[in-house]
Design a protein around this motif. Sequence first.
Motif, PDB file in Angstrom:
ATOM      1  N   PRO A  16       0.477  -1.187   0.178  1.00  0.00           N
ATOM      2  CA  PRO A  16       0.010  -0.106  -0.049  1.00  0.00           C
ATOM      3  C   PRO A  16       0.897   1.099  -0.032  1.00  0.00           C
ATOM      4  CG  PRO A  16      -0.016  -1.004   2.599  1.00  0.00           C
ATOM      5  CD  PRO A  16       0.598  -1.869   1.516  1.00  0.00           C
ATOM      6  N   SER A  20      -1.888   5.757   2.772  1.00  0.00           N
ATOM      7  CA  SER A  20      -3.201   4.942   2.706  1.00  0.00           C
ATOM      8  C   SER A  20      -3.255   4.521   4.174  1.00  0.00           C
ATOM      9  CB  SER A  20      -2.401   3.427   2.106  1.00  0.00           C
ATOM     10  OG  SER A  20      -2.668   3.673   0.650  1.00  0.00           O
ATOM     11  N   ILE A  22      -4.975   1.078   5.707  1.00  0.00           N
ATOM     12  CA  ILE A  22      -5.423  -0.435   5.829  1.00  0.00           C
ATOM     13  C   ILE A  22      -6.120  -0.973   7.385  1.00  0.00           C
ATOM     14  CG2 ILE A  22      -3.210  -0.959   4.499  1.00  0.00           C
ATOM     15  CD1 ILE A  22      -2.048  -1.514   6.757  1.00  0.00           C
ATOM     16  N   TYR A  24      -5.990  -4.430   8.792  1.00  0.00           N
ATOM     17  CA  TYR A  24      -5.247  -6.115   8.797  1.00  0.00           C
ATOM     18  C   TYR A  24      -5.268  -7.009   9.500  1.00  0.00           C
ATOM     19  CZ  TYR A  24      -1.774  -3.842  12.703  1.00  0.00           C
ATOM     20  OH  TYR A  24      -1.763  -3.805  13.497  1.00  0.00           O
ATOM     21  N   GLU A  40      -2.620   3.476  10.012  1.00  0.00           N
ATOM     22  CA  GLU A  40      -2.377   4.207   8.392  1.00  0.00           C
ATOM     23  C   GLU A  40      -0.884   3.387   7.860  1.00  0.00           C
ATOM     24  OE1 GLU A  40      -0.911   9.088   7.285  1.00  0.00           O
ATOM     25  OE2 GLU A  40      -2.120   8.009   8.942  1.00  0.00           O
ATOM     26  N   VAL A  41      -0.382   3.579   6.413  1.00  0.00           N
ATOM     27  CA  VAL A  41       0.800   3.528   6.313  1.00  0.00           C
ATOM     28  C   VAL A  41       1.543   4.655   6.375  1.00  0.00           C
ATOM     29  CG1 VAL A  41       2.383   2.314   4.211  1.00  0.00           C
ATOM     30  CG2 VAL A  41      -0.359   1.288   4.934  1.00  0.00           C
ATOM     31  N   VAL A  58       2.881   1.258  10.547  1.00  0.00           N
ATOM     32  CA  VAL A  58       2.386   1.465  10.386  1.00  0.00           C
ATOM     33  C   VAL A  58       2.027   2.386  11.780  1.00  0.00           C
ATOM     34  CG1 VAL A  58       0.960  -0.716   8.927  1.00  0.00           C
ATOM     35  CG2 VAL A  58       1.376  -0.371  10.836  1.00  0.00           C
ATOM     36  N   CYS A  72       2.952  -7.420   4.936  1.00  0.00           N
ATOM     37  CA  CYS A  72       1.745  -6.883   3.904  1.00  0.00           C
ATOM     38  C   CYS A  72       0.834  -8.346   3.540  1.00  0.00           C
ATOM     39  CB  CYS A  72       2.150  -6.883   2.818  1.00  0.00           C
ATOM     40  SG  CYS A  72       3.086  -5.204   2.909  1.00  0.00           S
ATOM     41  N   ILE A  75      -2.734  -8.114   5.183  1.00  0.00           N
ATOM     42  CA  ILE A  75      -3.357  -6.584   4.987  1.00  0.00           C
ATOM     43  C   ILE A  75      -5.091  -7.399   4.176  1.00  0.00           C
ATOM     44  CG2 ILE A  75      -4.084  -4.764   3.540  1.00  0.00           C
ATOM     45  CD1 ILE A  75      -0.552  -3.808   3.786  1.00  0.00           C
ATOM     46  N   ASN A  77      -7.628  -4.922   3.285  1.00  0.00           N
ATOM     47  CA  ASN A  77      -8.575  -3.659   2.475  1.00  0.00           C
ATOM     48  C   ASN A  77      -7.762  -2.677   3.162  1.00  0.00           C
ATOM     49  OD1 ASN A  77     -10.399  -3.271   1.823  1.00  0.00           O
ATOM     50  ND2 ASN A  77     -10.986  -2.004   3.265  1.00  0.00           N
ATOM     51  N   VAL A  78      -7.313  -2.040   1.661  1.00  0.00           N
ATOM     52  CA  VAL A  78      -7.011  -0.883   1.779  1.00  0.00           C
ATOM     53  C   VAL A  78      -7.762   0.286   0.840  1.00  0.00           C
ATOM     54  CG1 VAL A  78      -4.868   0.574   0.021  1.00  0.00           C
ATOM     55  CG2 VAL A  78      -4.451  -1.902   1.130  1.00  0.00           C
TER      56      VAL A  78
END
Length: 82
Positions: A16, A20, A22, A24, A40-41, A58, A72, A75, A77-78
């Motif tokens: 991501p 972004s 996410i 997870y 948040e990334v 994150v 990753c 994860i 949803n992004v």
Amino acid sequence: MVSTVAQENKPTAGIPLRGSMIVYIDGLGQDGRERYRIAEVTGPTVPDPITGNTWTGVLLPDKPGVVEMVDCTYIVNVVPPR
């Protein structure tokens, strides 16, 4: 070699973009069900030298100022940055 893809904000498959949001998988709860977290990334993005999986830094809403690393592959949803 350390990848800085998330820091540079360049799209790469499976990683991501910086900024972004996410969702997870964070493990299993006491009832045996999957526990999810939102973050948040921020980066950095680095490969695991043993498994080859990519990890990204994150920020968690309940731990301000602390960067945690997330695999990753967990994860689910992004939401890209605006």
